[in-house]
Motif scaffolding. Sequence first.
Motif, PDB file in Angstrom:
ATOM      1  N   UNK A 125     -17.363  11.226 -38.142  1.00  0.00           N
ATOM      2  CA  UNK A 125     -16.506  10.121 -37.814  1.00  0.00           C
ATOM      3  C   UNK A 125     -15.823   9.010 -39.110  1.00  0.00           C
ATOM      4  N   UNK A 126     -17.204   8.452 -40.065  1.00  0.00           N
ATOM      5  CA  UNK A 126     -16.666   7.602 -40.676  1.00  0.00           C
ATOM      6  C   UNK A 126     -15.589   8.092 -41.637  1.00  0.00           C
ATOM      7  N   UNK A 127     -15.565   9.762 -42.795  1.00  0.00           N
ATOM      8  CA  UNK A 127     -14.409  10.210 -43.174  1.00  0.00           C
ATOM      9  C   UNK A 127     -13.387  10.013 -42.778  1.00  0.00           C
TER      10      UNK A 127
ATOM     11  N   UNK B  96      -6.550   5.406 -45.799  1.00  0.00           N
ATOM     12  CA  UNK B  96      -6.394   5.464 -46.762  1.00  0.00           C
ATOM     13  C   UNK B  96      -6.330   6.999 -47.679  1.00  0.00           C
ATOM     14  N   UNK B  97      -5.048   8.234 -47.055  1.00  0.00           N
ATOM     15  CA  UNK B  97      -5.432   9.530 -47.901  1.00  0.00           C
ATOM     16  C   UNK B  97      -5.962  10.087 -48.833  1.00  0.00           C
TER      17      UNK B  97
ATOM     18  N   UNK C 155     -17.579   7.336 -50.493  1.00  0.00           N
ATOM     19  CA  UNK C 155     -18.786   7.293 -50.864  1.00  0.00           C
ATOM     20  C   UNK C 155     -19.385   5.995 -50.437  1.00  0.00           C
ATOM     21  N   UNK C 156     -18.605   5.096 -51.294  1.00  0.00           N
ATOM     22  CA  UNK C 156     -18.950   3.752 -51.601  1.00  0.00           C
ATOM     23  C   UNK C 156     -19.057   3.048 -49.899  1.00  0.00           C
ATOM     24  N   UNK C 157     -18.144   3.513 -49.554  1.00  0.00           N
ATOM     25  CA  UNK C 157     -17.253   2.807 -48.518  1.00  0.00           C
ATOM     26  C   UNK C 157     -18.515   2.963 -47.104  1.00  0.00           C
TER      27      UNK C 157
ATOM     28  N   UNK D  83     -11.253   0.112 -48.880  1.00  0.00           N
ATOM     29  CA  UNK D  83     -10.605   1.147 -49.151  1.00  0.00           C
ATOM     30  C   UNK D  83      -8.718   1.320 -49.585  1.00  0.00           C
ATOM     31  N   UNK D  84      -8.555  -0.152 -49.327  1.00  0.00           N
ATOM     32  CA  UNK D  84      -6.939  -0.758 -50.136  1.00  0.00           C
ATOM     33  C   UNK D  84      -6.267  -0.924 -48.570  1.00  0.00           C
TER      34      UNK D  84
END
Length: 333
Positions: free
Chosen positions: A10-12, A19-20, A28-30, A159-160
């Motif tokens: 779900x997080x991914x 941001x596709x 991973x950092x997020x 993620x921008x």
Amino acid sequence: MTEPLDQSDREICAALLRNGRASWRLIAQTTGLQERTVARRGARLIEQGLVHVRGLSQPHLLDRGDGYFARIECRPGDLRAVASWLAHRPETLWVATLAGESAIVSEAYIRADARSRFIEEELAAQPITGYSFEYIDRFRRTVRGWHPNILSSEQLDMLGEDESRALEAAAERPLGTADPDETDLEIIRLLSVDGRLSIDAIANAVGIAKPTVRKRIAQMQRTDFLSIRAVLDPALLGFPLESLVTVHAPASRVDEVAEFLARDWRTRWAAELPTGPSVRALLTLSSRRELFDLLHGFEAGLEGRALRIESSPLLTHYKRSDVVLPVAGGPAA
């Protein structure tokens, strides 16, 4: 019924919705997950067809025509055939059937010079019993701005991408914005099939240098000719109920109503329709109880600003964000 994903998936998905083209490392950092876990799980979600990452252009910026909210009525036995036909039409952005009545709803973009032919000839040739097309004035939230309340605002910022440029572009074409050339359009076409296509593959396909490809993609994203994000069934994230809500309001209060609806995170998109006048929004929810409670909250919050609130749960999606779904079958459906 679609089973929800686990928390890591779900997080991914939430990151790809934002941001596709975010790298597995950035996701991973997020999220705090290990990069190899993100890469493995993300690839699996895409390979299994649970998540589609697509490049999508603002329809009006690419001259697809005026935006309409379409409603097509037909006999129950014809719903699947007509919805499938509509999903394969280039004019439609999304197509769904309603759960409470024998009707199909869609967001369509039709050029003025093609409108008569599309409605009076092509649509009329289908087994329909009625139709309506309501002009869309402007969006207060787009699907690009929806987040499923899985990642924090700080994580989303990492993620921008956001929808602010999309809303600005929809309201008024940015000054100094140049039309995309043939190379840009080819890049958009490639990314509309696979939003995570590598820079190497794009450069080879269009015959230009990799730095030029990166520069062109970045420029189109800045001017909102191109956004790249995940397309998926919200049920995978724990939201199996989608309901179309229409709020009828005085013309002088439509802006307030639209802004009010757009502030709720469960609103996937909210648009102002000058006919009526009204505001239409798509809500994504976990249950009918949540829908009832949310509508009750809307009614209380809009006291004095709205005349009537209507809710129409959706039955089946045949197309989402320009992606034709398997339920629609092949082009001959």
